[in-house]
Design an enzyme around this catalytic site. Sequence first.
Site, PDB file in Angstrom:
ATOM      1  N   PRO A 297       0.722  -1.217  -0.033  1.00 11.29           N
ATOM      2  CG  PRO A 297      -1.077  -1.837   1.531  1.00 11.29           C
ATOM      3  CD  PRO A 297       0.357  -2.235   0.989  1.00 11.29           C
ATOM      4  CE1 TYR A 298       5.706   5.591   1.513  1.00 16.40           C
ATOM      5  CE2 TYR A 298       7.371   4.019   0.996  1.00 16.40           C
ATOM      6  CZ  TYR A 298       7.044   5.184   1.116  1.00 16.40           C
ATOM      7  OH  TYR A 298       8.301   6.479   0.882  1.00 16.40           O
ATOM      8  N   GLY A 299       3.822   1.668  -1.698  1.00 21.71           N
ATOM      9  CA  GLY A 299       4.307   2.059  -2.837  1.00 21.71           C
ATOM     10  C   GLY A 299       2.903   2.365  -3.907  1.00 21.71           C
TER      11      GLY A 299
ATOM     12  CE  LYS B  38       5.447   8.837  -0.726  1.00 26.50           C
ATOM     13  NZ  LYS B  38       5.889  10.320  -0.708  1.00 26.50           N
TER      14      LYS B  38
END
Length: 393
Positions: A200-202, A205
């Site tokens: 989810p972080y990638g 972003k």
Amino acid sequence: MDYLGSRRKSSCAGKIIASALCITVCITILKQSQSPGYNNLSSFSQHELGVTHVLVTGGAGYIGSHAALRLLKDSYRVTIVDNLSRGNLGAVKVLQDLFPEPGRLQFIYADLGDAKAVSKIFAENAFDAVMHFASVAYVGESTTEPLRYYHNITSNTLVVLEAMAAHKVKTLIYSSTCATYGEPVKMPITEKTPQLPINPYGKAKKMAEDIIIDFSKTTDMAVMILRYFNVIGSDPEGGLGEAPQPELREHGRISGACFDAARGIIPGLKVKGTDYKTADGTCVRDYIDVTDLVDAHVKALVHAKPRKVGIYNVGTGKGRSVKEFVEACKKATGVDIKVEYLGRRPGDYAEVFSDPSKVKQELNWTAQYTNLKKSLQIAWKWQKSHLNGYSHS
């Protein structure tokens, strides 16, 4: 009649005294408005020839504070906006002490998720550019709190863009990540490598990048997107360092965990994943010193051009395994850190390192702090002199 006349005279005298008091108060307020504090505010609210005013979101955080330091050293005017959920007010205090002159630096406590507050900040300040660092940024945490990451990264970036559009701020330097690439088949990673994020972080972003790029097509904005790799190190002059909130240590960078182990805060270092398809079985990463990273951001700001979107990988171009990193940390600290090897961390990928040729060619940027042990020694020196992080400030 004499009684009435005396009352009128008394009333008139009272009005004169009251008027005199009012004038005195007004003069006092005027003098106060000419104090450094008020001049400071007025200088931030007006564009000034030869001075570039940069909004640094997340400027109280690890990378953002180092970026603010570099901008201030280069004579930029800086406004830091941070909600301090991950940042440190102590870092802002260090910057304020280094640059106390009026009109150099101001700090605004605000949450980028509050659109009204963000709009007010833009309305009251004359920004020339935005460096957008503010973000939650832990891969493991993103897998357990995905909605938080999409809100904090993607939604908040949309809020910033809307405020920029409404107030005609035309330059954006966006702090992105190599996590948008996921786990590429081919190394090294170039800017043309497909973006297939696996956590989810990638993903958050990448969504933010897509929004920025789509919006830029309808405007004359100057946009630079920097996808950087694993950040280490600290200010070589010893003013700033990395001080994550205590409750976030388990999610933090490997350098922080190494230092905690060396200081005895934790019993040892936990290395997650030893069965990756790499030379020694541990993850391979491209470790970039924070001083080099902020240099790339400043160069991006200088080279930003209207109606252009620049996308750059910012790394050293060399991959180092986690085991290599741990050995370098042992040498940097002089401590034989105990290491425990565990299973993989969710959302991690085996090998990631950059091809920095494009950023070198177009922005004339090359990583200078490439000695892993030396970067860790500088960071370790700060850690030893700040045993409680910034709390002493």
